[in-house]
Design a protein around this motif. Structure first.
Motif, short mmCIF file in Angstrom:
data_model
loop_
_atom_site.label_atom_id
_atom_site.label_comp_id
_atom_site.label_asym_id
_atom_site.label_seq_id
_atom_site.Cartn_x
_atom_site.Cartn_y
_atom_site.Cartn_z
N GLY C 136 0.80 -1.22 0.00
CA GLY C 136 0.00 0.00 0.00
C GLY C 136 0.83 1.27 0.00
N ASP C 137 0.41 2.18 0.87
CA ASP C 137 1.04 3.48 0.96
C ASP C 137 2.52 3.40 1.31
OD1 ASP C 137 -0.35 6.50 2.46
OD2 ASP C 137 0.59 6.05 0.53
N ASN C 138 2.89 2.40 2.11
CA ASN C 138 4.27 2.31 2.57
C ASN C 138 5.20 1.73 1.52
OD1 ASN C 138 3.64 3.25 5.18
ND2 ASN C 138 2.81 1.23 5.67
N GLY C 139 4.63 1.14 0.51
CA GLY C 139 5.49 0.57 -0.51
C GLY C 139 5.82 -0.89 -0.22
N LEU C 140 6.37 -1.52 -1.22
CA LEU C 140 6.70 -2.95 -1.13
C LEU C 140 8.09 -3.10 -0.54
CD1 LEU C 140 5.50 -5.73 -2.03
CD2 LEU C 140 6.99 -5.55 -4.01
N GLN C 141 8.14 -3.73 0.63
CA GLN C 141 9.44 -3.91 1.26
C GLN C 141 9.75 -5.39 1.43
OE1 GLN C 141 8.18 -1.64 4.50
NE2 GLN C 141 9.25 0.22 3.86
N GLY C 235 7.80 1.79 -4.60
CA GLY C 235 6.87 2.75 -4.00
C GLY C 235 5.72 3.04 -4.94
N LEU C 236 4.65 3.58 -4.38
CA LEU C 236 3.47 3.89 -5.18
C LEU C 236 3.76 4.85 -6.32
CD1 LEU C 236 0.35 4.35 -2.90
CD2 LEU C 236 0.65 2.78 -4.81
N SER C 237 4.80 5.65 -6.15
CA SER C 237 5.06 6.67 -7.15
C SER C 237 5.36 6.09 -8.54
CB SER C 237 6.23 7.55 -6.72
OG SER C 237 7.41 6.77 -6.67
N VAL C 238 5.73 4.79 -8.59
CA VAL C 238 5.99 4.21 -9.91
C VAL C 238 4.73 4.15 -10.76
CG1 VAL C 238 7.95 2.81 -9.19
CG2 VAL C 238 5.66 1.86 -9.06
#
Lengths: 289, 252, 325
Positions: C136-141, C235-238
């Motif tokens: 989600g918002d935090n991105g894929l870690q 991150g979501l920005s992609v």
């Protein structure tokens, strides 16, 4: 139950009014000038920020909104002459790119002057109250937006449908080549229309600041919404943009209330399906060309 | 001795734009190697007929057979692949592309390897060579390297026709090939038309009466979406009804 | 003439030689170099579809982001092998490109633009909500990467990532270059200039567009996957409109339909952004926006076209020299 439904309706329509006021200028200029203007959100943003700045300095809210509207229009006039006029001949791609450039510049300008955090418009106390509307109390602000939006729509409708300017506008939208051929000063028409469209965007940005909050990425964040209103409604269609704005406002509100998880992408999925079914939008203007 | 089967056969072709009938039950046969001129006053439906034949406009009813096979259900590009080519009234060229490549691309499509992304070197060179030959046939070999938009109008017109001929069509529709060409240069177009391969069936629509009467072995007259008359040029020129409807109003 | 000094070969080999040299001298800037190459690959994919075929899309980040998330999720849930992951992510993105392409490529203009925006927005919102899958918002870690080819570890210094990206970029560049000069590439250029003319010579326009759109989506997906490998984070920005806009900006700045336009555009953008960000957080947006406006109004071929005159002069000089006995 009914009161619940009516609340959703009121919320949706008031949001839709903001979208309409901002987007109607875009649909007219896109339909008339055939320019893809991705920077339209920047004019709304400019109007919002100018109004916010003035109210924060203590200037009367209504005066601030009026000044913001005029300022956004003036900004539109400058941009039309400098940037948009050369674009009329160039293709979609050049228009998309140049207006993206304008968006970037506007984001940078706003960040430089106002900072990166949300920038509120200070509203007069009577607008911050709740008003008793019979079945419940409701924010006066949203009623105000409904009123202003409705009045604007009415005035625009009268001008477009029943004035000489409106007739010329509709003719030029339906058939630009013919319009030039009968000697209409199309450049002047474009300029006036663009200025009015930007002014309306500024008005929408100013009074809509309670719903579309002002921050530097405003221009980029909300342009997709405005484009949805324009393209789903039908480029150049006043009625279409009104219907689409109302629909978008209501669907978005319903989404927030009910389908919170899937709301956003259901909306875009709906737009997707709708455009495949009706590529020209819901109520496209009759094209004679 | 029976006449050979027509290469193009049209029956009952109809098209309405709202209440306006632009094509009313048109019937037409084109023999292999034909030279058929299509004339008629403005609004007679000549260009509409060409658009119906090529598929740019979908017919409301009727059949079109190319060499016995139906093409009326096919998309425009599919009809081209079956052997039906056209030129346009207004030059429709690849403005930025040089003349030689403009013809070569058409040849590549014809030879069915325009989809090739790899291993194309020799085949493409062959296309370029054949393109040069076509340019020579049309007398515009010297402009092979120039972009189409840099060519004078008359040479663009020749290029337009050259591309269509390079497709080696069986039927060629020429939509006002002389349009826009100044009278002083019209003979160039006339010469080129005379030298078109004799095995191609050609339908030519035109307003230039000199061109039509010189070039066509048969003429069809259209009025208001219908075929009025068909015959050899001398018959048509003498026909009183045709005169009344068209020629009688004075030559263009 | 001495083959080794053939100017054409020198011209074409230099960016790659520079990239190799950079690897050895870059020091702390190595990961920035990887970023530049990823953007170059992304911009190259856009050049195929936008520059050559004339498909005006603002949603190409959908394929970049999808490839990134695909690679990231695969590395967490299936296998950490970066080679398999790259191939799988590319294939999946190609499938997405194909499916969306056949749905929308019959439309044109603003309708098409809006459809690409809708696809992008749908993916963005889905990724935003699907916390379990995408973070989600935090991105894929938590991406776990095995060593490339069993030998080269993905370290914090980014050496493996850099060379991996360089290799993939080189491969995709060769493919693009060959494609662009092929009859297929020329027919796409024709479609961009005049679809009517192409139909009139029998080109199956729609199929060609679907083909290049799919290929371009696959390439964008590869770029996305490499970006996931480089930072081990997605991150979501992609999947943002901003990303779509930036890659278009890079391409136009550098020059569309020019072999190295994507290279120049990405390089300039990243360099400008990196340096101006140190001066002030918003200066680069201003500069980039201004450059974009200037390029559209005054410099049709992008910044690469500034090289046209000097290159032509050099070519004339060399031809003159070659004629000397």
């Amino acid at each position: 139950m009914i009161s619940y439904a009516l609340t959703i309706l009121l919320d949706g329509v008031s949001f839709g009014m903001v979208l309409f006021i901002i987007s109607v200028g875009l649909t007219i200029t896109m339909g008339l000038m055939r320019v893809v203007n991705l920077a339209h959100g920047s004019f709304a943003m400019a109007g919002g920020y100018i109004a916010a700045m003035m109210t924060q300095r203590g200037i009367d809210y209504h005066l601030a909104v009026a000044i913001a509207t005029v300022a956004a229009g003036a900004l539109g006039a400058i941009c039309e002459v400098l940037f948009y006029r050369p674009l009329y001949r160039k293709g979609d791609l050049a228009q998309v790119l140049l207006t993206i450039g304008l968006v970037f510049v506007s984001i940078a300008a706003v960040t430089a002057v106002f900072g990166a955090f949300p920038y509120p418009v200070i509203m007069p106390s009577y607008l911050q109250q709740l008003v008793d509307i019979g079945f419940r109390t409701y924010p006066a602000y949203r009623l105000f937006v409904l009123g202003v939006g409705g009045a604007t729509a009415l005035i625009l409708w009268i001008v477009i449908e029943h004035s000489l300017f409106g007739a010329r506008l509709r003719a030029a939208v339906d058939n630009p080549r013919m319009a030039r051929g009968v000697g209409m000063n199309v450049n002047l028409l474009f300029l006036i229309t663009f200025v009015v469209g930007c002014g309306l965007a500024g008005l929408g940005g100013a009074i809509g600041a309670g719903m579309l909050s002002l921050e530097p990425t405003y221009a980029l964040k909300y342009i997709v919404l405005f484009l949805v209103v324009v393209i789903v409604g039908g480029e150049g269609s006043f009625k279409g943009s009104f219907v689409a704005a109302m629909a978008l406002g209501i669907i978005d509100t319903m989404g927030r209330y009910f389908f919170h998880d899937i709301a956003s992408y259901m909306l875009y999925a709906a737009v997707f399906v709708l455009l495949l079914w009706r590529p020209k939008g819901l109520l496209p203007p009759k094209s004679v060309a | 001795m029976t006449a050979p089967d027509p290469i193009l056969s049209v029956r009952g072709l109809c098209k309405n734009f709202g209440a306006l009938a632009v094509a009313q039950s048109i019937e037409l046969d084109l023999q292999p190697g034909a030279r058929l001129g299509l004339i008629g006053p403005n609004g007679a439906g000549k260009t509409t007929l060409v658009n119906l034949l090529t598929g740019m406009v979908a017919a409301d009813a009727g059949t079109i057979l190319l060499d016995g096979a139906p093409i009326h259900g096919l998309r425009p590009e599919a009809r081209v692949r079956r052997g039906l080519a056209r030129t346009h009234q207004i030059n429709t060229l690849l403005a930025e592309t040089c003349a030689r490549e403009g013809v070569a691309i058409a040849i590549a499509e014809r030879e069915r390897f325009a989809w090739r992304m790899f291993r194309y070197g020799a085949a493409w060179r062959a296309c370029l060579e054949e393109a040069d030959q076509h340019l020579r046939d049309f007398g515009i070999a010297q402009v092979g390297d120039r972009a189409a938009r840099q060519l004078p109008y008359g040479e663009q017109r020749l290029l337009e026709i050259a591309i269509a001929v390079a497709l080696r069509p069986r039927v060629l529709l020429l939509d006002e090939p002389g349009a826009g060409v100044p009278a002083s240069e019209a003979h160039v177009i006339h010469d080129v038309l005379d030298r078109l391969p004799s095995d191609i069936a050609i339908l030519i629509t035109e307003h230039d009466m000199d061109l039509v009467f010189r070039f066509a072995r048969e003429i069809v007259v259209m009025v208001q979406g219908r075929v009025l008359r068909r015959g050899v040029p001398s018959e048509i020129a003498a026909d009183p009804e045709v005169r009344a409807v068209y020629l009688g109003r004075g030559k263009h | 003439m001495n083959i080794a000094l053939d100017p054409k070969i020198v011209w074409h080999a230099s960016p790659w030689l520079l990239a190799v040299v950079f690897f050895f001298v870059a020091g702390g800037y190595l990961s920035l170099g990887t970023q530049v190459m990823i953007w170059i690959l992304f911009a190259l994919s856009l050049d195929l579809v936008l520059g050559y075929a004339g498909i005006v899309t603002l949603g190409h980040a959908a394929y970049f982001g999808f490839g990134a998330y695909a690679a990231g999720i695969l590395s967490i849930r299936l296998t950490g092998d970066p080679l398999i992951g790259l191939v799988a992510a590319t294939a999946l993105t190609a499938a997405l490109g194909f499916a969306t392409g056949i749905l929308i490529l019959h439309t044109t203009g603003v309708t098409f633009l809006m459809l690409t925006l809708a696809i992008l927005s749908m993916l963005y919102e889905y990724a935003n909500r699907a916390n379990d899958l995408t973070g989600g918002d935090n991105g894929l870690q938590g991406m776990q990467l095995d060593p490339l080819l069993g030998q080269f570890e993905f370290t914090l210094f980014g050496e493996t990532a850099y060379l991996y990206t360089l290799a993939v970029l080189f491969l995709c560049f060769l493919v693009s270059w060959r494609l662009v000069h092929s009859p297929f590439g020329r027919s796409l250029d024709g479609i961009r200039q005049n679809p009517r003319r192409m139909r009139a010579i029998g080109t199956p326009v729609w199929w060609r567009l679907v083909a290049i759109y799919t290929l371009s989506a696959a390439m964008a997906g590869s770029a996305g996957a490499l970006s996931a490998y480089a930072t081990r984070f997605v991150g979501l920005s992609v999947l943002s409109l901003f990303t779509s806009g930036i890659v278009a900006v890079m391409l136009i700045l550098g020059g569309a339909r020019r072999i190295y336009g994507a290279f120049l555009g990405a390089l300039i953008y990243i360099v400008v952004q990196d340096f101006s960000a140190k001066v002030s957080p918003y200066l680069w947006e201003f500069v980039v926006g201004g450059l974009l406006i200037a390029v559209v109004l005054f410099l049709e071929g992008g910044l690469m076209s500034l090289f046209d005159a000097p290159v032509a002069a050099v070519k004339r000089r060399l031809r003159g020299e070659a004629r000397d006995p």
